[in-house]
Design an enzyme around this catalytic site. Structure first.
Site, PDB file in Angstrom:
ATOM      1  N   ASP A 222      -3.827   4.422  -7.846  1.00  0.00           N
ATOM      2  CA  ASP A 222      -4.920   5.040  -7.096  1.00  0.00           C
ATOM      3  C   ASP A 222      -5.012   6.489  -7.568  1.00  0.00           C
ATOM      4  OD1 ASP A 222      -6.675   6.053  -5.271  1.00  0.00           O
ATOM      5  OD2 ASP A 222      -5.619   5.350  -3.497  1.00  0.00           O
TER       6      ASP A 222
ATOM      7  N   ASP B  35      -0.206   6.117  -5.476  1.00  0.00           N
ATOM      8  CA  ASP B  35      -1.120   7.261  -5.590  1.00  0.00           C
ATOM      9  C   ASP B  35      -0.683   8.170  -6.732  1.00  0.00           C
ATOM     10  OD1 ASP B  35      -2.719   6.769  -3.146  1.00  0.00           O
ATOM     11  OD2 ASP B  35      -0.782   7.019  -2.162  1.00  0.00           O
TER      12      ASP B  35
ATOM     13  N   HIS C 212       0.535  10.988  -1.789  1.00  0.00           N
ATOM     14  CA  HIS C 212      -0.715  10.835  -1.050  1.00  0.00           C
ATOM     15  C   HIS C 212      -1.013  12.078  -0.235  1.00  0.00           C
ATOM     16  CE1 HIS C 212      -3.751   9.511   1.770  1.00  0.00           C
ATOM     17  NE2 HIS C 212      -3.920   8.404   1.069  1.00  0.00           N
TER      18      HIS C 212
ATOM     19  N   HIS D  34       0.812  -1.218   0.000  1.00  0.00           N
ATOM     20  CA  HIS D  34       0.000   0.000   0.000  1.00  0.00           C
ATOM     21  C   HIS D  34       0.847   1.271   0.000  1.00  0.00           C
ATOM     22  CE1 HIS D  34      -2.377   3.108   2.295  1.00  0.00           C
ATOM     23  NE2 HIS D  34      -3.140   2.877   1.251  1.00  0.00           N
TER      24      HIS D  34
END
Length: 273
Positions: free
Chosen positions: A85, A27, A41, A5
Site C-alpha cells: 500500500d 504500508d 501507517h 491488513h
C-alpha cells in the site's frame, strides 16, 4: 485470498499467517526524495489496531524474503501474495516515476535478491492516486533495465482510491498496463460501506472485455460482512482478523464454492466458474 491488513512489523508476518492469511498488506511511506523509507501507517488507522508498528523498508523486505523463500527456516508456504500500500500522498505528482524506480531497486536487491533465489510471493503495487500512474512505468522500466524482465510476471497493480471504474481504466491505459490488475474497494473498519462499487468491479471482471482480473474488499472484520462480500463474488478479503474469514469459508454455504488460494493459483488470471 485472505489478506492480512496493515502488516508493518516483521513479527506480524507470522502472526497473520498463523491466523489463516495467505496474503498480507504492508504500508510503505516515502521520504521527500521519493525513497521508500518505512513500513508505517501512522495515526489515524483502523479501529482496534496499533497504528504505530514499523520497520525500515529494506529490513522489512529482508524479513519478507525469509518468509517467502523455500528452504529458509522462517519460510511460510501459505504466504503467496503481498500488497504494498504505497503512501504516495506525501509526494508531488512529478515524483511518481522516481518513486517507482527507487521502489523497484529496493525490491530487486532486498526481496528478489537480484533474481537469485529471492522471495517467491506475487507482489501487488497499490497506488492511492490515479495521477501517480507513472510510478508503474518507473518500476517496470527499472526491472527491464536491471536485466530482470522475468520478475514482471510476479507483479500486479491496484489503484486504491475508490475512483470511478471508468477513470481507473483510463489510468491503466496511460500507464500501458493490460492485465495483472486487482481492483480494491473499501473503507476503514470504523465505517460502513455498501457493495455497489464492488459489484460494479465484479461485473467488469466477468464481462470478458473489462480491465479487472481480481477484486478485493477491505477492511472486513465481521462475519456478516464477510458473507456479503463472498456473495458479491470477490476474490480477496482484507481483514484485521484472518481467523474470522477462515471460519466463514468453512461454513456449509461457502465450503463448496470457495477455497483458500495457494501458490499454484495464478493471481493475475480471471477465475472462470
Amino acid at each position: 485470498w485472505i489478506m492480512g491488513h496493515m502488516v508493518n512489523a516483521i513479527g506480524q508476518i507470522d502472526e497473520f499467517v498463523n491466523l489463516g492469511a495467505n496474503s498480507i498488506e504492508t504500508d510503505v511511506s516515502f521520504d521527500s526524495s521519493a525513497n521508500p523509507e518505512y513500513t508505517y501507517h501512522g495515526i489515524p488507522c483502523e479501529c482496534g489496531r496499533n497504528c504505530k508498528k514499523w520497520e525500515n523498508f529494506n529490513d522489512f523486505l529482508k524479513g519478507l524474503r525469509s518468509a517467502t523463500t523455500p528452504g529458509n527456516s522462517k519460510y511460510k508456504e501459505k504466504l503467496v501474495l503481498v500488497v504494498f500500500d504505497l503512501k504516495t500522498g506525501s509526494l508531488y505528482d512529478n515524483q511518481a516515476n522516481d518513486a517507482g524506480k527507487k521502489l523497484a531497486k529496493n525490491l530487486l536487491q532486498h526481496y528478489w535478491n537480484n533474481g537469485n533465489n529471492g522471495g517467491r510471493a506475487y507482489i501487488v503495487l497499490s497506488i492511492p492516486d490515479l495521477n501517480h500512474y507513472p510510478l508503474i512505468k518507473g518500476f517496470t522500466d527499472t526491472l527491464k533495465q536491471e536485466g530482470h524482465p522475468e520478475l514482471l510476471g510476479k507483479l500486479g497493480y491496484d489503484f486504491s482510491g475508490n475512483d470511478a471504474i471508468g477513470d481507473v481504466a483510463k489510468a491503466y491505459k496511460k500507464a500501458g498496463v493490460s492485465g495483472h490488475v486487482w481492483q480494491s474497494d473499501g473503507i476503514t473498519n470504523c465505517l460502513l460501506r455498501g457493495l455497489t462499487r464492488v459489484k460494479e468491479a465484479v461485473a467488469n471482471r466477468d464481462s470478458g472485455n473489462g480491465y479487472i482480473n481480481k477484486v478485493y474488499y477491505w477492511t472486513v472484520d465481521k462475519r456478516a460482512t464477510t458473507r456479503d462480500a463472498l456473495d458479491a463474488g470477490v476474490d480477496g478479503i482484507m481483514t484485521n482478523y484472518p481467523d474470522v474469514i477462515t471460519d466463514v469459508l468453512n461454513e456449509a454455504a461457502y465450503k463448496s464454492k470457495f477455497r483458500v488460494a495457494t501458490y499454484e493459483d495464478n493471481p493475475w488470471e480471471t477465475f472462470k466458474k
